[in-house]
Design a protein around this motif. Structure first.
Motif, short mmCIF file in Angstrom:
data_model
loop_
_atom_site.label_atom_id
_atom_site.label_comp_id
_atom_site.label_asym_id
_atom_site.label_seq_id
_atom_site.Cartn_x
_atom_site.Cartn_y
_atom_site.Cartn_z
N VAL A 17 0.75 -1.20 0.09
CA VAL A 17 0.11 -0.09 0.03
C VAL A 17 0.86 1.36 0.05
O VAL A 17 2.13 1.26 0.59
N THR A 18 0.45 2.32 -0.53
CA THR A 18 1.10 3.71 -0.56
C THR A 18 0.66 4.45 0.64
O THR A 18 -0.16 4.14 1.27
N GLN A 19 1.19 5.64 0.57
CA GLN A 19 0.80 6.75 1.78
C GLN A 19 -0.62 7.01 1.46
O GLN A 19 -1.02 6.85 0.31
N PRO A 20 -1.37 7.39 2.38
CA PRO A 20 -2.84 7.94 2.04
C PRO A 20 -3.01 9.08 0.92
O PRO A 20 -2.08 10.02 1.06
N LEU A 21 -3.82 9.30 0.12
CA LEU A 21 -3.81 9.91 -0.95
C LEU A 21 -5.70 10.56 -0.92
O LEU A 21 -6.34 9.79 -0.36
N VAL A 37 -4.32 -7.54 -16.76
CA VAL A 37 -4.08 -9.18 -17.18
C VAL A 37 -2.39 -9.14 -17.64
O VAL A 37 -1.96 -9.83 -17.03
N SER A 38 -2.26 -8.47 -18.55
CA SER A 38 -0.88 -8.24 -19.22
C SER A 38 0.41 -7.93 -18.05
O SER A 38 1.37 -8.37 -18.36
N MET A 39 0.07 -6.92 -17.28
CA MET A 39 0.89 -6.31 -16.43
C MET A 39 0.82 -7.22 -14.92
O MET A 39 1.55 -7.06 -14.01
N HIS A 40 -0.12 -8.14 -14.74
CA HIS A 40 -0.38 -8.76 -13.55
C HIS A 40 -0.28 -7.83 -12.19
O HIS A 40 0.31 -8.05 -11.27
N THR A 41 -1.10 -6.58 -12.53
CA THR A 41 -1.29 -5.87 -11.42
C THR A 41 -2.69 -5.06 -11.26
O THR A 41 -3.24 -5.32 -12.33
N TYR A 42 -3.12 -5.01 -9.88
CA TYR A 42 -4.28 -4.45 -9.94
C TYR A 42 -4.13 -3.32 -8.72
O TYR A 42 -3.06 -3.19 -7.88
N LEU A 43 -5.22 -2.41 -8.73
CA LEU A 43 -5.02 -1.30 -7.74
C LEU A 43 -6.47 -0.90 -7.14
O LEU A 43 -7.25 -0.96 -7.97
N VAL A 44 -6.58 -0.45 -5.76
CA VAL A 44 -7.69 -0.04 -5.51
C VAL A 44 -7.47 0.59 -4.35
O VAL A 44 -6.58 0.56 -3.73
N GLN A 45 -8.15 1.63 -4.01
CA GLN A 45 -7.85 2.67 -2.97
C GLN A 45 -8.70 2.43 -1.82
O GLN A 45 -9.89 1.99 -1.83
N VAL A 85 -3.27 3.37 -1.41
CA VAL A 85 -3.58 2.76 -2.74
C VAL A 85 -3.33 1.34 -2.68
O VAL A 85 -1.90 1.10 -2.37
N VAL A 86 -4.08 0.18 -2.61
CA VAL A 86 -3.62 -1.13 -2.46
C VAL A 86 -3.05 -1.70 -3.89
O VAL A 86 -4.13 -1.58 -4.74
N ILE A 87 -1.90 -2.24 -3.74
CA ILE A 87 -1.35 -2.59 -5.06
C ILE A 87 -1.13 -4.02 -4.94
O ILE A 87 -0.45 -4.61 -3.88
N GLY A 88 -1.57 -4.78 -5.82
CA GLY A 88 -1.25 -6.34 -5.47
C GLY A 88 -1.11 -7.05 -7.27
O GLY A 88 -1.38 -6.36 -8.26
#
Length: 255
Positions: A102-106, A117-125, A131-134
Motif C-alpha cells: 500500500v502507498t501513503q494515504p492520498l 492482465v498483461s501486467m499482473h497488477t491491480y489497484l484499489v484505494q 492505494v492497495v497494489i497487488g
C-alpha cells in the motif's frame, strides 16, 4: 482513424456489481455473529494432530489440549495441506506466496478496482486513502511470508504504467500471505477419505466473495452428512477421475 500512437488498451471488462470490502472487518462480523449464536471460538489454539480410529476422527489434538469431535472441517487457508496430512489425507495442493503493498494515504480518486492482465497488477484505494497494489502469486512454492524486492519493483512498475502520476508516491508497507493452489485453480469442497472429516480447501488467491455461500453449503453438508449436488463437481476425487474444473481464467491477475 489515426489516434496519434499505439493503443495500449485494446479492451476491458466492466463488472458493475463488483466491489471491495474490508476483509478483517468481515471476519470480525462473522466471529461476532457466530459467538452470539453459541459458537465457541478458540484463538491461539494450534492444531497439532488428530486421533484417527478406523475411518473416523475421534479427537483433535491442540496445544491447549484434546478436543473430542463428532465432525471435523478443515478450512485453514495456506496450511490446508499440512493440517490434512496430520489426519493421513494428502491433498493435491501446493502453497505459493502472494504479495501486496500500500502507498501513503492520498485524497480519494479511485472508486473502483482496476486490474491489468498483461501486467499482473491491480489497484484499489482503501477507505483510508491508501492505494492497495497487488498482482500474481510468486512463481515458486514457499511457506515464507517475507516480502521481496523483485515483487515490489514489479508491482510498482505496473502501477506507474497504469497511472503515471503515482510515480512520486511513497510506499507505506508491503506484506505476503500463503495461498493454497490446486492443479485446476478450483477449491476442494466436500468429503474426504475419512467418514467425518470434511474439506473446504484450495481457494488459492480468491474465495472471499464466495465465503457466505461456501459456508452455507458446507454447513448443510455436515448437518446432512452428504454432499449436495451443487458441490459435487468440487469433490477431491475429481483429480483421480480427471474431471477437472479449469478456473485459471477467473482472475484478472492470472495467478
Amino acid at each position: 482513424m489515426d489516434y496519434g500512437g499505439p493503443l495500449e488498451i485494446l479492451g476491458g471488462l466492466w463488472h458493475a456489481d463488483g466491489g471491495t470490502a474490508r476483509h478483517d472487518a468481515v471476519a470480525w462480523g462473522y466471529a461476532a455473529q457466530a459467538s452470539r449464536r453459541g459458537v465457541e471460538i478458540h484463538q491461539r489454539t494450534e492444531v497439532q494432530g488428530f486421533d484417527v480410529v478406523g475411518d473416523r476422527v475421534q479427537a483433535v489434538k491442540t496445544n491447549r489440549g484434546r478436543v473430542a469431535c463428532g465432525q471435523v472441517l478443515i478450512a485453514t487457508g495456506g496450511m490446508n495441506y499440512d493440517v490434512a496430512l496430520m489426519a493421513g489425507v494428502e491433498l493435491p495442493i501446493r502453497c505459493y506466496p502472494l504479495q501486496a503493498m500500500v502507498t501513503q494515504p492520498l485524497k480519494p480518486w479511485l472508486n473502483t478496482l482496476v486490474s491489468s492482465v498483461s501486467m499482473h497488477t491491480y489497484l484499489v484505494q482503501s477507505s483510508r486513502g491508501e492505494v492497495v497494489i497487488g498482482g500474481g502469486s510468486d512463481p515458486y512454492q514457499l511457506y515464507s511470508t517475507r516480502s521481496t524486492l523483485d515483487m515490489k519493483e514489479h508491482l510498482a512498475e505496473g502501477a506507474v504504467h497504469l497511472f503515471p502520476f503515482l510515480q512520486g508516491v511513497r510506499l507505506l508497507r508491503q506484506w505476503a500471505g500463503i495461498t493454497d493452489m490446486t492443479p485446476d485453480y478450483s477449491p476442494i469442497m466436500g468429503a474426504s477419505p475419512l467418514a467425518n472429516l470434511w474439506l473446504d480447501c484450495g481457494w488459492g488467491t480468491w474465495g472471499f466473495k464466495a465465503t457466505p455461500v461456501a459456508g452455507k453449503r458446507m454447513a448443510q453438508t455436515i448437518a446432512d452428512g452428504r454432499v449436495p449436488d451443487i458441490l459435487k463437481p468440487f469433490a477431491l476425487e475429481r483429480f483421480e477421475t480427471f474431471r477437472l474444473l479449469n478456473e485459471m481464467g477467473a482472475t484478472a491477475a492470472s495467478h
